[in-house]
Design a protein around this motif. Structure first.
Motif, PDB file in Angstrom:
ATOM      1  N   ASP A 142      42.610 -72.790  81.450  1.00  0.00           N
ATOM      2  CA  ASP A 142      41.828 -73.990  81.781  1.00  0.00           C
ATOM      3  C   ASP A 142      42.547 -75.288  81.433  1.00  0.00           C
ATOM      4  O   ASP A 142      43.084 -75.986  82.295  1.00  0.00           O
ATOM      5  CB  ASP A 142      40.457 -73.909  81.083  1.00  0.00           C
ATOM      6  N   LYS A 148      43.731 -83.262  82.541  1.00  0.00           N
ATOM      7  CA  LYS A 148      42.760 -83.983  81.703  1.00  0.00           C
ATOM      8  C   LYS A 148      43.271 -84.020  80.269  1.00  0.00           C
ATOM      9  O   LYS A 148      43.715 -82.994  79.736  1.00  0.00           O
ATOM     10  CB  LYS A 148      41.409 -83.267  81.715  1.00  0.00           C
ATOM     11  N   LYS A 232      41.521 -72.489  89.252  1.00  0.00           N
ATOM     12  CA  LYS A 232      41.453 -73.878  88.791  1.00  0.00           C
ATOM     13  C   LYS A 232      42.323 -74.779  89.683  1.00  0.00           C
ATOM     14  O   LYS A 232      41.930 -75.890  90.047  1.00  0.00           O
ATOM     15  CB  LYS A 232      41.891 -73.984  87.327  1.00  0.00           C
ATOM     16  N   GLU A 242      37.900 -85.521  89.781  1.00  0.00           N
ATOM     17  CA  GLU A 242      36.519 -85.107  89.519  1.00  0.00           C
ATOM     18  C   GLU A 242      35.491 -86.012  90.176  1.00  0.00           C
ATOM     19  O   GLU A 242      34.513 -86.419  89.557  1.00  0.00           O
ATOM     20  CB  GLU A 242      36.272 -85.014  87.996  1.00  0.00           C
ATOM     21  N   ARG A 246      35.553 -80.902  91.704  1.00  0.00           N
ATOM     22  CA  ARG A 246      35.998 -80.556  90.345  1.00  0.00           C
ATOM     23  C   ARG A 246      34.830 -80.490  89.364  1.00  0.00           C
ATOM     24  O   ARG A 246      34.918 -79.831  88.342  1.00  0.00           O
ATOM     25  CB  ARG A 246      37.082 -81.539  89.864  1.00  0.00           C
ATOM     26  N   LEU A 249      33.666 -77.188  88.028  1.00  0.00           N
ATOM     27  CA  LEU A 249      34.281 -76.530  86.862  1.00  0.00           C
ATOM     28  C   LEU A 249      33.408 -76.707  85.622  1.00  0.00           C
ATOM     29  O   LEU A 249      33.629 -76.067  84.609  1.00  0.00           O
ATOM     30  CB  LEU A 249      35.680 -77.102  86.588  1.00  0.00           C
TER      31      LEU A 249
HETATM   32  N1  GLY Z   1      38.001 -78.151  82.195  1.00  0.00           N
HETATM   33  C1  GLY Z   1      37.442 -78.707  83.359  1.00  0.00           C
HETATM   34  C2  GLY Z   1      38.409 -79.527  84.134  1.00  0.00           C
HETATM   35  O1  GLY Z   1      39.599 -79.533  83.856  1.00  0.00           O
HETATM   36  O2  GLY Z   1      38.005 -80.199  85.034  1.00  0.00           O
END
Ligand code: GLY
Length: 367
Positions: A142, A148, A232, A242, A246, A249
């Motif tokens: 992850d 991130k 992912k 995001e 996203r 997730l």
């Molecule tokens: N852990 C969730 C993301 O990287 O968006």
């Protein structure tokens, strides 16, 4: 790197292209892979007090063999050190080592280390290259992928950060040999989540052959990690910042974060996500948003890994923590709903609807 146990997964977003290498014994390849992906003269290995004694020597030797001058920057292990004061110390050490804008930071460790080193790299000299070398299963499947980075604030987890994609990720599953069974199990929460999110075959496989079983060998582990990275990667490729996809997730995270925070972070992140996932699935199934029987399948996957499937927190406590989540949008929350195994949807729910999900899904399951 070669051989049937090696996997290379390419990440291609609008702003970044890099490979995630997954294999057995590939820690010695870090130097050549970083050289090819990032170049530079010096490499600062950032690691924590648990991981540095185990692997920093080997990683530095590999970097030096590839022509880098190296230094090691360590910080005390643990989520409670993922804060600005630690970050400031790391930045000072990078400056003292006279790292230039062309040089590279190598994040060696679990999720906390990847976040800290990634954020340090995004700030130092307004941004230098970072390579991620995850040593925990959670970081491999992850947090090392997708760019991130963050530190925690008093007000909550991961509230200050930046997006900085790594130039390369090197995940050596042999590093998992030194991970405790408890931490290995905790990471499996995110693997169950990925199966529910996008991959019924992976889901079925891990129910039959739990990832944390002693019979899982390195080659099988590498294959599982690579499958998770691909899931992912597909999401990150489509929505790196995001804005939409996203957010899926975050399946299990609205209630999982609440459960984790209410335990004062004593319950691990993956375990909290597992419990949150089961709770949301039970709640949304009873509202008719989730296929009948799906919640029980998710519970079975969690049970197979020894992960929690519920919480004994009150509805009021869960709501108090859940509504402080950074994913809240005014009076609504984007809730990720498992429709069936392999398919989820994003649903904007009011706080009243969220409370109904919590009321129906948390607490002891019906017989
Ligand atoms: N852990 C969730 C993301 O990287 O968006």
């Amino acid at each position: 790197m070669s051989g049937q146990d090696a996997h290379v997964v390419g990440v291609h977003t609008p702003t970044s292209d890099y490979d995630v290498h997954v294999g057995c014994g590939i820690l010695d390849e870090v130097g050549s892979l970083v050289r090819k992906a990032a170049g530079g003269r010096a490499a600062a290995v950032i690691s924590d007090s648990n991981v540095a004694p185990l692997y920093a020597g080997r990683v530095r030797s590999s970097l030096e063999a590839a022509g880098y001058q190296t230094c090691l920057v360590t910080f005390p292990a643990g989520e409670r050190n993922k804060r600005f004061s630690t970050l400031e110390n790391i930045l000072e050490e990078l400056a003292q080592a006279e790292l230039s804008r062309d040089d590279v930071v190598v994040a060696l460790g679990g999720g906390v280390c990847g976040d800290m080193a990634g954020l340090a790299a995004s700030l130092y000299l307004r941004g230098i290259n970072v390579a991620q070398v995850p040593t925990s299963l959670l970081a491999m499947v992850d947090s090392s992928v997708g760019g991130k980075t963050a530190v925690d604030l008093q007000s909550g987890k991961n509230l200050a950060g930046a997006f900085l994609h790594p130039r390369v990720v090197v995940a050596d599953v042999e590093c998992l040999h030194t991970l405790s069974h408890e931490l290995l199990t905790d990471s499996c929460g995110e693997i169950v989540k990925h199966g529910v999110l996008a991959d019924p075959a992976l889901f079925e496989h891990i129910v039959a052959c739990p990832v944390n079983a002693p019979s899982t060998d390195d080659a099988q582990m590498a294959s599982i990690v690579a499958q998770n990275v691909r899931i992912k990667r597909d999401v990150v490729n489509a929505d790196e910042h995001e804005r939409g996809l996203r957010q899926t997730l975050n399946l299990g995270h609205t209630l999982g974060h609440a459960i984790e925070a209410a335990s004062d972070y004593q319950l691990g992140h993956g375990s909290s996500v597992a419990a949150g996932l089961c709770c949301v699935a039970r709640g949304t199934e009873r509202l008719g948003w989730t296929q009948q029987g799906c919640a029980r399948l998710i519970e079975q996957a969690c049970e197979a890994h020894g992960l929690p499937t519920n919480t004994n927190l009150s509805v009021r406590t869960i709501m108090r923590y859940a509504t402080h989540d950074k994913k809240r949008h005014g009076t609504t929350v984007n809730l990720v709903v498992p429709e069936r195994i392999g398919k989820v949807s994003l649903r904007s729910v009011t706080l009243e609807e969220l409370e109904e999900v919590v009321r129906l899904g948390c607490g002891m399951a019906e017989a």
